[in-house]
Scaffold this motif. Structure first.
Motif, PDB file in Angstrom:
ATOM      1  N   UNK A 209       1.211   8.348   3.669  1.00 22.07           N
ATOM      2  CA  UNK A 209       1.719   7.566   2.558  1.00 22.07           C
ATOM      3  C   UNK A 209       3.137   8.012   2.222  1.00 22.07           C
ATOM      4  N   UNK A 210       3.922   7.104   1.673  1.00 20.02           N
ATOM      5  CA  UNK A 210       5.297   7.443   1.321  1.00 20.02           C
ATOM      6  C   UNK A 210       5.348   8.462   0.188  1.00 20.02           C
ATOM      7  N   UNK A 211       4.288   8.514  -0.632  1.00 19.34           N
ATOM      8  CA  UNK A 211       4.248   9.456  -1.748  1.00 19.34           C
ATOM      9  C   UNK A 211       2.801   9.786  -2.080  1.00 19.34           C
ATOM     10  N   UNK A 212       2.517  11.030  -2.452  1.00 19.58           N
ATOM     11  CA  UNK A 212       1.165  11.368  -2.907  1.00 19.58           C
ATOM     12  C   UNK A 212       0.796  10.646  -4.204  1.00 19.58           C
ATOM     13  N   UNK A 213       1.794  10.130  -4.913  1.00 19.99           N
ATOM     14  CA  UNK A 213       1.529   9.362  -6.131  1.00 19.99           C
ATOM     15  C   UNK A 213       1.045   7.950  -5.831  1.00 19.99           C
TER      16      UNK A 213
ATOM     17  N   UNK B 278       0.795  -1.229   0.000  1.00 26.54           N
ATOM     18  CA  UNK B 278       0.000   0.000   0.000  1.00 26.54           C
ATOM     19  C   UNK B 278       0.827   1.279   0.000  1.00 26.54           C
ATOM     20  N   UNK B 279       2.113   1.198   0.355  1.00 26.21           N
ATOM     21  CA  UNK B 279       2.914   2.411   0.477  1.00 26.21           C
ATOM     22  C   UNK B 279       2.704   3.141   1.785  1.00 26.21           C
ATOM     23  N   UNK B 280       1.998   2.529   2.730  1.00 21.70           N
ATOM     24  CA  UNK B 280       1.761   3.148   4.032  1.00 21.70           C
ATOM     25  C   UNK B 280       3.055   3.166   4.845  1.00 21.70           C
ATOM     26  N   UNK B 281       3.369   4.302   5.456  1.00 19.97           N
ATOM     27  CA  UNK B 281       4.575   4.421   6.284  1.00 19.97           C
ATOM     28  C   UNK B 281       4.313   3.825   7.666  1.00 19.97           C
ATOM     29  N   UNK B 282       5.217   2.959   8.105  1.00 20.22           N
ATOM     30  CA  UNK B 282       5.126   2.362   9.430  1.00 20.22           C
ATOM     31  C   UNK B 282       6.207   2.891  10.375  1.00 20.22           C
ATOM     32  N   UNK B 283       7.223   3.476   9.804  1.00 19.78           N
ATOM     33  CA  UNK B 283       8.313   4.058  10.605  1.00 19.78           C
ATOM     34  C   UNK B 283       8.976   5.129   9.755  1.00 19.78           C
ATOM     35  N   UNK B 284       9.349   6.229  10.363  1.00 21.04           N
ATOM     36  CA  UNK B 284      10.056   7.269   9.619  1.00 21.04           C
ATOM     37  C   UNK B 284      10.904   8.092  10.578  1.00 21.04           C
TER      38      UNK B 284
END
Length: 482
Positions: free
Chosen positions: A377-381, A62-68
């Protein structure tokens, strides 16, 4: 000035400060947790001074961020740049330009590049045909610069500058907004001793990217060309098998199962190190139906080769924490649901990542339900996972019911208010009568005392009588005006 209230004020301030501190403690988010602490608890202790400068973990589906942690910090990715070259090679094969069996003939330039000691390479023999499939393995496992250049020139018909422009165009297309390429392999053009000279490209330019952008690249590579994992998943690989030019290489990805710091489920992707970038790492791991992608940048210093190993301890710790902290599960069932006080009907079951022991939050917009993830999300794309919904007819019925309840409550309010007023009025009146009675009783009781006390008793009796009258008057006012 110190007053009688000063101690009370001090105590109040201390209590307020304690509340603020406690509130900050309990609101710690996942991304703010201390890597050094949970790495040690997970069995991957990281030495002081080897914490990554930037890192990110995303769901590969999905591109969902779990850690940043500092995901947009500009950094030199070193040989991780080869991942973009590999992406463009797979894209060219998808377009029919060549196949895995297509060969590239080793010319004198390639032989000379393969002999540059300062560059990571493998042996190249003049005049030998090297299949693309073997060149790809050489790119990934021993991180061969010459093999990378041979593939890049195949993609671009030997136009070295055009290939670099293509790398930057693809980065922009994928949404890698903070990435710039100056070479195809991660090594500066100036390091090739004149054998690699893309026209118009700064020979001292050093590729720049971020953890976020590299995660976007890895996401798209695995999504579109999953066969790439066949080249990144082996701890040991032999190229040019059954020929006099066969070579066996051990991976630099020490997190692969079977390697020094093997982590269950890891099957790619690429390491990179340089004097300007330190030690970097892109990994992907799959457990069950869940695949994660992580990027680790800036571990240690180039002068200390210990960072080559420490990057994998950090990577394993962050991966392990993401797998153990988040869970992928069904969040909502198909059919009627009430979300954000809206009655909706979902077209299908909805799945997503949520922290364990915490409730998910959802967003409704334009007929789409999405998971409201705190890290985004990691990217708006790459849009968040969503499911279509329809407004339920129950909504209008519930709205009508709410209106009726409000009307009923409004109708009941005056009655309840009058009841409270009657009770208050009765209490005031009773208290007034009681005071008047006490004033009369008090007057009789002191009637036989001496004259000096009788004057005082009369005053007291009058005061009680006056108060009683005031309470009775208040009771009348409550009935009439409230």
């Amino acid at each position: 000035m110190f007053t009688r209230n000063t101690p009370l004020k001090i105590i109040s301030c201390l209590l307020l400060a304690a509340c603020i501190s406690f509130g900050s403690f309990i609101q710690t988010s996942y991304a703010e947790e201390d890597l050094m602490d949970f790495a040690k608890e997970a069995g991957y202790p990281i030495k002081e001074g080897y914490q990554p400068k930037a890192s990110i973990v995303i769901d590969a589906e999905s591109g969902q961020i779990l850690w940043a942690d500092q995901p947009d910090l500009a950094w030199h990715p070193a040989s991780i740049a080869k991942i973009m070259t590999m992406y463009l090679a797979f894209e060219a094969m998808e377009q029919g330009k060549f196949t895995l069996d297509t060969t590239v003939v080793a010319n004198e330039k390639y032989v000379n590049i393969s002999q540059i000691y300062a560059l990571s390479n493998n042996k190249i023999t003049l005049g030998i045909d090297y299949p693309v499939r073997d060149l790809l393995s050489m790119m990934i496992v021993p991180s061969s610069n010459v093999a990378t250049l041979m593939v890049a020139n195949l993609v671009s018909d030997n136009d070295e500058a055009a290939f670099i422009h293509k790398m930057n165009e693809k980065a922009a297309e994928l949404g890698m907004t903070n990435t710039t390429y100056y070479n195809s392999s991660g090594a500066q053009v100036s390091a090739f001793e004149g054998f690699y000279q893309p026209e118009g490209i700064d020979p001292n330019g050093d590729n720049l990217s971020t953890a976020r952008d590299l995660a976007i690249l890895a996401y798209n590579l695995i999504k579109k060309y999953p066969d790439v994992l066949t080249y990144t998943s082996q701890p040991v690989v032999t190229t040019m098998k059954d020929t006099p030019y066969a070579e066996t290489f051990e991976t630099y990805n020490y997190s692969l199962p079977g390697a020094k710091y093997g982590y269950d489920g890891v099957d790619g992707l690429k390491t990179g190190s340089s004097p300007s970038g330190g030690f970097n790492y892109i990994a992907t791991a799959k457990k069950g139906d869940v695949r994660l992608i992580e990027v680790i940048l800036g571990v240690g210093d180039w002068s200390d080769q210990e960072g080559e190993y420490e990057r994998h301890l950090a990577g394993n710790a962050i991966l392990d924490h993401a797998f153990s902290t988040y869970e992928y599960k069904k969040l909502l069932s198909k059919g009627p649901n009430t979300i954000n006080q809206e009655n909706i009907i979902l077209d299908e079951d909805f799945y997503g990542f949520v922290k364990q022991n915490s409730g998910p939050r959802f967003a409704l917009s334009n007929g789409q339900l999405t998971l409201d993830n705190e890290l985004g999300q990691v990217s708006p794309n790459i849009p968040a996972q969503s499911v279509r919904y329809q407004q339920s007819d129950q909504k209008s019925a519930d709205t009508q019911t709410d209106k009726q309840a409000k009307q009923k409550k409004t109708q009941q309010a005056p009655t309840e208010k009058r009841g409270h007023n009657y009770l208050l009025s009765g209490s005031l009146a009773a208290l007034g009568i009681l005071l008047i009675a006490f004033s009369r009783l008090f007057r009789k009781r002191i009637s036989g005392v001496r004259r000096g006390s009788r004057k005082t008793s009369t005053t007291t009796s009058r005061l009680l009588c006056t108060l009683g009258a005031l309470f009775i008057l208040s009771a009348i006012i409550v009935i009439i005006f409230l």
